[in-house]
Motif scaffolding. Structure first.
Motif, PDB file in Angstrom:
ATOM      1  N   ARG A 198     -28.996   8.810  -3.771  1.00 29.89           N
ATOM      2  CA  ARG A 198     -28.420   7.565  -3.246  1.00 29.89           C
ATOM      3  C   ARG A 198     -29.325   6.371  -3.541  1.00 29.89           C
ATOM      4  NH1 ARG A 198     -23.744   8.399  -0.782  1.00 29.89           N
ATOM      5  NH2 ARG A 198     -23.449  10.480   0.081  1.00 29.89           N
TER       6      ARG A 198
ATOM      7  N   GLU B 101     -26.120   1.295   6.025  1.00 28.68           N
ATOM      8  CA  GLU B 101     -24.803   1.697   5.507  1.00 28.68           C
ATOM      9  C   GLU B 101     -24.836   3.021   4.750  1.00 28.68           C
ATOM     10  OE1 GLU B 101     -22.403   0.219   6.633  1.00 28.68           O
ATOM     11  OE2 GLU B 101     -23.407  -1.612   7.324  1.00 28.68           O
ATOM     12  N   LEU B 102     -26.031   3.568   4.546  1.00 25.95           N
ATOM     13  CA  LEU B 102     -26.118   4.817   3.781  1.00 25.95           C
ATOM     14  C   LEU B 102     -26.231   6.011   4.732  1.00 25.95           C
ATOM     15  CD1 LEU B 102     -28.612   3.733   0.969  1.00 25.95           C
ATOM     16  CD2 LEU B 102     -26.141   3.971   0.782  1.00 25.95           C
ATOM     17  N   PRO B 103     -25.578   7.125   4.375  1.00 22.88           N
ATOM     18  CA  PRO B 103     -25.673   8.291   5.262  1.00 22.88           C
ATOM     19  C   PRO B 103     -27.093   8.856   5.276  1.00 22.88           C
ATOM     20  CG  PRO B 103     -24.490   8.836   3.243  1.00 22.88           C
ATOM     21  CD  PRO B 103     -24.762   7.378   3.189  1.00 22.88           C
TER      22      PRO B 103
ATOM     23  N   LEU C 200     -20.815  -1.665   0.399  1.00 27.12           N
ATOM     24  CA  LEU C 200     -21.226  -0.259   0.567  1.00 27.12           C
ATOM     25  C   LEU C 200     -20.470   0.372   1.736  1.00 27.12           C
ATOM     26  CD1 LEU C 200     -25.131  -0.104   0.218  1.00 27.12           C
ATOM     27  CD2 LEU C 200     -23.465   0.923  -1.299  1.00 27.12           C
ATOM     28  N   ARG C 201     -20.385  -0.395   2.855  1.00 31.51           N
ATOM     29  CA  ARG C 201     -19.701   0.123   4.046  1.00 31.51           C
ATOM     30  C   ARG C 201     -18.215   0.354   3.766  1.00 31.51           C
ATOM     31  NH1 ARG C 201     -19.413  -4.164   8.170  1.00 31.51           N
ATOM     32  NH2 ARG C 201     -21.631  -4.257   7.750  1.00 31.51           N
TER      33      ARG C 201
ATOM     34  N   GLU D 111     -16.821   0.890   0.933  1.00 32.64           N
ATOM     35  CA  GLU D 111     -16.680   2.026   0.000  1.00 32.64           C
ATOM     36  C   GLU D 111     -16.854   3.348   0.764  1.00 32.64           C
ATOM     37  OE1 GLU D 111     -19.327   1.770  -3.373  1.00 32.64           O
ATOM     38  OE2 GLU D 111     -18.368   3.506  -4.330  1.00 32.64           O
ATOM     39  N   LYS D 112     -17.869   3.355   1.652  1.00 31.18           N
ATOM     40  CA  LYS D 112     -18.149   4.565   2.439  1.00 31.18           C
ATOM     41  C   LYS D 112     -16.949   4.927   3.317  1.00 31.18           C
ATOM     42  CE  LYS D 112     -20.880   4.147   6.083  1.00 31.18           C
ATOM     43  NZ  LYS D 112     -22.103   3.770   6.815  1.00 31.18           N
ATOM     44  N   ASN D 113     -16.262   3.891   3.846  1.00 23.16           N
ATOM     45  CA  ASN D 113     -15.120   4.128   4.733  1.00 23.16           C
ATOM     46  C   ASN D 113     -13.798   4.295   3.981  1.00 23.16           C
ATOM     47  OD1 ASN D 113     -16.888   3.967   6.852  1.00 23.16           O
ATOM     48  ND2 ASN D 113     -16.482   1.814   7.267  1.00 23.16           N
ATOM     49  N   GLY D 114     -13.879   4.334   2.656  1.00 24.93           N
ATOM     50  CA  GLY D 114     -12.685   4.586   1.840  1.00 24.93           C
ATOM     51  C   GLY D 114     -11.746   3.399   1.727  1.00 24.93           C
TER      52      GLY D 114
ATOM     53  N   THR E 128     -12.680   1.184  -3.798  1.00 26.36           N
ATOM     54  CA  THR E 128     -13.319   2.091  -4.764  1.00 26.36           C
ATOM     55  C   THR E 128     -14.084   1.216  -5.758  1.00 26.36           C
ATOM     56  OG1 THR E 128     -11.328   2.042  -6.107  1.00 26.36           O
ATOM     57  CG2 THR E 128     -11.623   3.965  -4.655  1.00 26.36           C
TER      58      THR E 128
ATOM     59  N   TYR F 127     -14.716  -3.707  -7.917  1.00 28.96           N
ATOM     60  CA  TYR F 127     -14.179  -3.111  -6.687  1.00 28.96           C
ATOM     61  C   TYR F 127     -12.668  -3.325  -6.624  1.00 28.96           C
ATOM     62  CZ  TYR F 127     -19.080  -3.221  -5.383  1.00 28.96           C
ATOM     63  OH  TYR F 127     -20.445  -3.035  -5.368  1.00 28.96           O
TER      64      TYR F 127
END
Lengths: 220, 115
Positions: free
Chosen positions: A43, A83-85, B51-52, B54-57, B60, B75
């Protein structure tokens, strides 16, 4: 995943070379700081690629990095990290095991050399190597110190100190003092705990290497 | 100037709105926000939000070569992102109406008192 990570790192290294020297230094600080958090290396490489391209495009537009990502690089990194896991427990354990194995892969040959010298000149016990209580203590202290130094460098990557000014001397004096303390047990506690055959030392080294390689393969 | 606290709650929805119109990239989003009067919003402010999302779908991302030289991350909105944007629009309209009514009454009251 590991192969992708290596490929991405190689691409990022090439990409980074296109940046100006000043921006390369900024990017290094950013990446080093990001590595201080519990985020996977993969990541970090993805984020590194995004930021490098961002700064590179800024350069083409004659924009300074602070105009592209803002003046507070640390705050920028903190907002990315949130924001990163985070790493899973399994990944954290794997990272720890891997770094400990790597440390002992470096420290064991150094110990073997000093122990060989003692076995030859002091104990006259060859091919048996003496294992001193103090040497073991020093090895563990040095391993802990190495972890501490990495933690300190990554956490303070944005704090700039000019060499030979201000706290720089204090930091180096403290580090030298800590190093001396780490080595002190090996000079003080000279009791031989037990002797180990030269062959077992080689075997242990090979086992450590195999375990390190295996843990890397399992991570793929 | 819009305060950062006020921006915080709305920026995500506004970014979704910009991406909903066409596939776009970080610098263009920052420029568009500026042109709508949001002030100077750097890519550094937008990137963690992207990023957030994208992480939450909600969005893309794909890398493509740009005319500027370096690759750009483009994006685009997903179906969930579009749904989220509609939620944002209705929520924001409600809030905006409520604030407008309150301000109208408050400012109206002040004017009345001054008279």
């Amino acid at each position: 995943m590991k192969r992708n990570e290596k490929e991405l790192r190689r691409e990022n290294n090439l990409l980074e070379k296109q940046l100006s020297k000043e921006n390369q230094a900024i990017l290094t600080d950013i990446v080093v700081y990001l590595k201080s958090f519990d985020i996977s290396e993969y990541r970090v490489e993805i984020v590194r690629q995004d930021i490098t391209n961002m700064i590179l495009e800024g350069e083409r537009r004659n924009l300074r990095t602070e105009d592209v990502i803002g003046p507070d690089y640390k705050a920028f990194c903190d907002s990315i990290v949130s924001e990163l896991p985070p790493l899973t427990r399994k990944e954290k354990v794997w990272n720890m095991v891997n770094s400990v194995l790597l440390e002992f892969l470096v420290l064991l040959p150094i110990w073997a050399l000093t122990s060989f010298s003692s076995a030859w000149k002091v104990e006259h016990s060859l091919p048996e190597f003496p294992v001193y209580a103090g040497s073991l203590l020093s090895l563990f202290f040095i391993a802990a110190l190495a972890q501490g130094i990495v933690w300190y460098i990554t956490k303070t990557s944005f704090e700039k100190e000019e060499p030979f000014h201000g706290n720089w001397w204090k930091q180096w004096l403290s580090l030298t003092a800590i190093l001396l303390i780490c080595f002190l047990p090996s000079f003080v506690f000279r009791q031989v705990l037990f002797y180990v055959h030269f062959g077992y030392v080689i075997l242990l080294l090979l086992l450590l290497f195999a375990a390190y390689r295996l843990s890397e393969l399992l991570h793929k | 100037m819009i305060s950062s606290q006020m921006l915080k709650g709305t920026l995500e929805g506004c970014i979704l709105g910009i991406i909903s119109r066409k596939e776009t990239y970080g610098y263009e989003i920052s420029e568009q926000l500026g042109s709508y009067g949001f002030g100077k919003i750097t890519e550094g402010t937008i990137y963690p939000i992207l990023l957030r999302l994208e992480k939450n779908g909600m969005i893309t991302a794909t890398y493509r070569q740009s005319d500027m030289g370096p690759k750009r991350k483009y994006y685009s909105l997903t179906a969930e992102g579009m749904e989220e944007f509609h939620h944002f629009v209705s929520g924001y309209n409600e809030l905006s109406n409520a604030v407008s009514c309150l301000l109208q009454d408050t400012l109206g009251g002040e004017r009345y008192e001054k008279k």
